[in-house]
Scaffold this motif. Sequence first.
Motif, PDB file in Angstrom:
ATOM      1  N   LYS A  98       0.864  -1.073  -0.124  1.00 42.48           N
ATOM      2  CA  LYS A  98       0.048  -0.078   0.044  1.00 42.48           C
ATOM      3  C   LYS A  98       0.694   1.342   0.060  1.00 42.48           C
ATOM      4  O   LYS A  98       0.396   2.266  -0.623  1.00 42.48           O
ATOM      5  CB  LYS A  98      -0.987  -0.011   1.256  1.00 42.48           C
ATOM      6  CG  LYS A  98      -2.090  -1.055   1.102  1.00 42.48           C
ATOM      7  CD  LYS A  98      -2.926  -1.206   2.489  1.00 42.48           C
ATOM      8  CE  LYS A  98      -3.557  -2.546   2.132  1.00 42.48           C
ATOM      9  NZ  LYS A  98      -4.756  -2.292   3.596  1.00 42.48           N
ATOM     10  N   THR A  99       1.990   1.234   0.693  1.00 38.26           N
ATOM     11  CA  THR A  99       2.938   2.282   0.900  1.00 38.26           C
ATOM     12  C   THR A  99       4.051   2.054   0.456  1.00 38.26           C
ATOM     13  O   THR A  99       4.586   0.636   0.738  1.00 38.26           O
ATOM     14  CB  THR A  99       2.463   3.231   2.037  1.00 38.26           C
ATOM     15  OG1 THR A  99       3.027   2.215   3.168  1.00 38.26           O
ATOM     16  CG2 THR A  99       1.292   3.504   2.321  1.00 38.26           C
ATOM     17  N   ILE A 100       5.040   2.901   0.438  1.00 39.63           N
ATOM     18  CA  ILE A 100       6.722   2.585   0.250  1.00 39.63           C
ATOM     19  C   ILE A 100       7.221   3.795   0.658  1.00 39.63           C
ATOM     20  O   ILE A 100       7.268   4.846   0.566  1.00 39.63           O
ATOM     21  CB  ILE A 100       6.829   2.262  -1.386  1.00 39.63           C
ATOM     22  CG1 ILE A 100       8.396   1.835  -1.358  1.00 39.63           C
ATOM     23  CG2 ILE A 100       6.673   3.738  -1.979  1.00 39.63           C
ATOM     24  CD1 ILE A 100       8.617   1.449  -3.201  1.00 39.63           C
ATOM     25  N   SER A 141       9.854   8.722   5.975  1.00 42.44           N
ATOM     26  CA  SER A 141       8.632   9.270   5.440  1.00 42.44           C
ATOM     27  C   SER A 141       8.056   8.093   4.236  1.00 42.44           C
ATOM     28  O   SER A 141       8.835   7.313   3.623  1.00 42.44           O
ATOM     29  CB  SER A 141       8.914  10.401   4.434  1.00 42.44           C
ATOM     30  OG  SER A 141       7.942  10.993   3.897  1.00 42.44           O
ATOM     31  N   ARG A 142       6.804   8.023   3.932  1.00 45.74           N
ATOM     32  CA  ARG A 142       6.124   7.179   3.037  1.00 45.74           C
ATOM     33  C   ARG A 142       5.410   7.822   2.108  1.00 45.74           C
ATOM     34  O   ARG A 142       4.764   8.919   2.526  1.00 45.74           O
ATOM     35  CB  ARG A 142       5.477   5.956   3.981  1.00 45.74           C
ATOM     36  CG  ARG A 142       6.460   5.283   5.011  1.00 45.74           C
ATOM     37  CD  ARG A 142       5.631   3.991   5.516  1.00 45.74           C
ATOM     38  NE  ARG A 142       5.796   3.148   4.526  1.00 45.74           N
ATOM     39  CZ  ARG A 142       6.512   2.202   4.433  1.00 45.74           C
ATOM     40  NH1 ARG A 142       7.677   2.289   4.814  1.00 45.74           N
ATOM     41  NH2 ARG A 142       6.441   1.314   3.591  1.00 45.74           N
ATOM     42  N   ARG A 143       4.870   7.236   1.013  1.00 45.49           N
ATOM     43  CA  ARG A 143       3.781   7.500   0.264  1.00 45.49           C
ATOM     44  C   ARG A 143       3.259   6.602  -0.539  1.00 45.49           C
ATOM     45  O   ARG A 143       3.789   5.179  -0.246  1.00 45.49           O
ATOM     46  CB  ARG A 143       4.562   8.526  -0.979  1.00 45.49           C
ATOM     47  CG  ARG A 143       5.558   7.673  -2.007  1.00 45.49           C
ATOM     48  CD  ARG A 143       5.680   8.392  -3.236  1.00 45.49           C
ATOM     49  NE  ARG A 143       6.877   7.901  -4.046  1.00 45.49           N
ATOM     50  CZ  ARG A 143       6.655   6.678  -4.673  1.00 45.49           C
ATOM     51  NH1 ARG A 143       5.581   6.073  -4.739  1.00 45.49           N
ATOM     52  NH2 ARG A 143       7.720   5.984  -5.228  1.00 45.49           N
ATOM     53  N   ASP A 144       1.935   6.724  -1.208  1.00 44.88           N
ATOM     54  CA  ASP A 144       1.154   5.653  -1.522  1.00 44.88           C
ATOM     55  C   ASP A 144       2.119   4.944  -2.716  1.00 44.88           C
ATOM     56  O   ASP A 144       2.889   5.794  -3.562  1.00 44.88           O
ATOM     57  CB  ASP A 144      -0.079   6.050  -2.219  1.00 44.88           C
ATOM     58  CG  ASP A 144      -0.981   6.532  -0.862  1.00 44.88           C
ATOM     59  OD1 ASP A 144      -0.833   5.926   0.112  1.00 44.88           O
ATOM     60  OD2 ASP A 144      -1.962   7.201  -1.325  1.00 44.88           O
ATOM     61  N   ILE A 145       2.094   3.832  -2.957  1.00 42.34           N
ATOM     62  CA  ILE A 145       2.783   2.997  -3.830  1.00 42.34           C
ATOM     63  C   ILE A 145       2.163   3.072  -5.278  1.00 42.34           C
ATOM     64  O   ILE A 145       0.878   3.127  -5.112  1.00 42.34           O
ATOM     65  CB  ILE A 145       2.839   1.530  -3.425  1.00 42.34           C
ATOM     66  CG1 ILE A 145       4.127   0.967  -3.928  1.00 42.34           C
ATOM     67  CG2 ILE A 145       1.593   0.606  -3.467  1.00 42.34           C
ATOM     68  CD1 ILE A 145       4.774  -0.330  -3.506  1.00 42.34           C
ATOM     69  N   ASP A 162       6.346   1.506  -8.985  1.00 48.00           N
ATOM     70  CA  ASP A 162       7.341   1.080  -7.891  1.00 48.00           C
ATOM     71  C   ASP A 162       7.286  -0.596  -7.841  1.00 48.00           C
ATOM     72  O   ASP A 162       8.139  -1.176  -7.403  1.00 48.00           O
ATOM     73  CB  ASP A 162       6.528   1.814  -6.576  1.00 48.00           C
ATOM     74  CG  ASP A 162       6.646   2.974  -6.424  1.00 48.00           C
ATOM     75  OD1 ASP A 162       7.722   3.633  -6.741  1.00 48.00           O
ATOM     76  OD2 ASP A 162       5.881   3.664  -5.927  1.00 48.00           O
ATOM     77  N   ASP A 169      -8.447   1.188   0.096  1.00 42.88           N
ATOM     78  CA  ASP A 169      -7.646   0.497   1.001  1.00 42.88           C
ATOM     79  C   ASP A 169      -7.093  -0.662   0.457  1.00 42.88           C
ATOM     80  O   ASP A 169      -6.395  -1.440   1.614  1.00 42.88           O
ATOM     81  CB  ASP A 169      -8.254   0.220   2.327  1.00 42.88           C
ATOM     82  CG  ASP A 169      -9.431  -0.629   2.350  1.00 42.88           C
ATOM     83  OD1 ASP A 169      -9.849  -0.973   1.166  1.00 42.88           O
ATOM     84  OD2 ASP A 169      -9.929  -1.214   3.386  1.00 42.88           O
ATOM     85  N   GLY A 221      -4.819  -1.530  -2.124  1.00 38.79           N
ATOM     86  CA  GLY A 221      -3.308  -1.237  -2.534  1.00 38.79           C
ATOM     87  C   GLY A 221      -3.259  -1.972  -3.957  1.00 38.79           C
ATOM     88  O   GLY A 221      -4.165  -2.195  -4.865  1.00 38.79           O
ATOM     89  N   ASP A 246       7.260  -2.922   3.481  1.00 42.19           N
ATOM     90  CA  ASP A 246       6.074  -3.261   4.489  1.00 42.19           C
ATOM     91  C   ASP A 246       5.338  -4.074   3.595  1.00 42.19           C
ATOM     92  O   ASP A 246       3.981  -3.733   3.906  1.00 42.19           O
ATOM     93  CB  ASP A 246       5.589  -2.148   5.095  1.00 42.19           C
ATOM     94  CG  ASP A 246       6.568  -1.392   6.136  1.00 42.19           C
ATOM     95  OD1 ASP A 246       7.360  -1.814   6.638  1.00 42.19           O
ATOM     96  OD2 ASP A 246       6.171  -0.351   6.701  1.00 42.19           O
TER      97      ASP A 246
END
Length: 409
Positions: A27-29, A43-47, A51, A91, A93, A125
């Motif tokens: 979901k994030t990276i 720090s993370r952002r939406d994948i 990616d 939600d 991803g 993650d």
Amino acid sequence: MTELLEIEKQPRSELISLVDWVGVTLKTIPIDSVVDDGREVHSRRDIVLDDIYKLLAIPESEFREMPRGLLGYSKQMACGDIRILYAGKADMGYHVQMSGQGCRQYESYWSLGWEAFFERLYAADADFARLDLAIDDIRYNGDEPYFWVSDLDRRNRGGVCRSKWRNSRPMSTVKLSTGESRGHTIYYGSNQSDIMLRIYEKNFEREAAEMELEEDLTAWNRIELQLRNDRAMATVSHILSGIPSGEIIFGLLKNYINYVDRTDDSNKARWPISEFWSEFLGDVEKLRLSSRAPDKTIPAKKNWLDNSVSATQAEVWWALGSPGEDYFVEMMNRGLEKMSEEQWARAEAFRTMYLAEKETAADLKEVRYADYIARQNEHSEELINSLAKEYLDKIKGDASTSPKDLDAF
């Protein structure tokens, strides 16, 4: 290249441990680290789709958009049996799914090793929804496996299996015209539970799929542990900590199922583990995850191009009016520009080995030719000496023939 082909055909009789299914959700990276009140914060952002390609180390150009999605996702990109599912609910991803065949394709064409791949996903993650670990017991030339699946079923029915699973579900396929068995499968546990075991005869499954088997194959048993959610995550964590896959599978099997020998003791928990099962578990414990050898990657790709792509290339080339060799040169140049670092590394490693083998083969050919000429010369010399001796013996014989003997003719 002959030696490589011979290596691939060599029979195997030892156990092999392998990854046979991977299902992960992302979901994030992570993108960078910052310091906040003396603490390092990631720090993370939406994948996004790009990616995923980078995590898999598979170029975007290898994927094709499919007409529909799966598992609640409305879209999917596919590279063989490796699938990226996306465009689900907010939600959900992205979900990466590799079937058993997808795992073999990943090993053959893209992978730098399962541990490195899992480490990438773990760092991102990824949520491991499913991980299948398998053991293959492949036998050749009359050699028997540790057990026959039909015999395990008989033992289950005979009450000499001690297990945390309450039931087994045997299945068999029978050829009606002859009554011949075409494969046994036993399921232990529920398909929806966090751990399930499948034991089946892989050779019959491949025959049913019309896949070619080696002529000297005696048996091919597949033992699969299907792990979900927390079990899958824990297993990946153990693999990344350096624990061999064999120890992990050994621990799970020994904890969940054992075949035992009946005694007069009324307490089944005290019955001794059967010798065949102890030997099997003992050899399982020694295993590490196997992967296709790097030197098989390029030949496998070449075989795929020769058998699966050549007709399509020829069709397009002919449809465009047979544009000549420049068409293919330009295609290669475009492909070289798109190659990833991993592809360059694989190609360069194989190129070095291939050229060295080619040079060695040329040297061997020259040596063999020189040896052939020397042997021919030696043979010619022996033949000449033999004929000369025969001729001299004949002359000597004629000289010793008396006039009286001549009259007899």
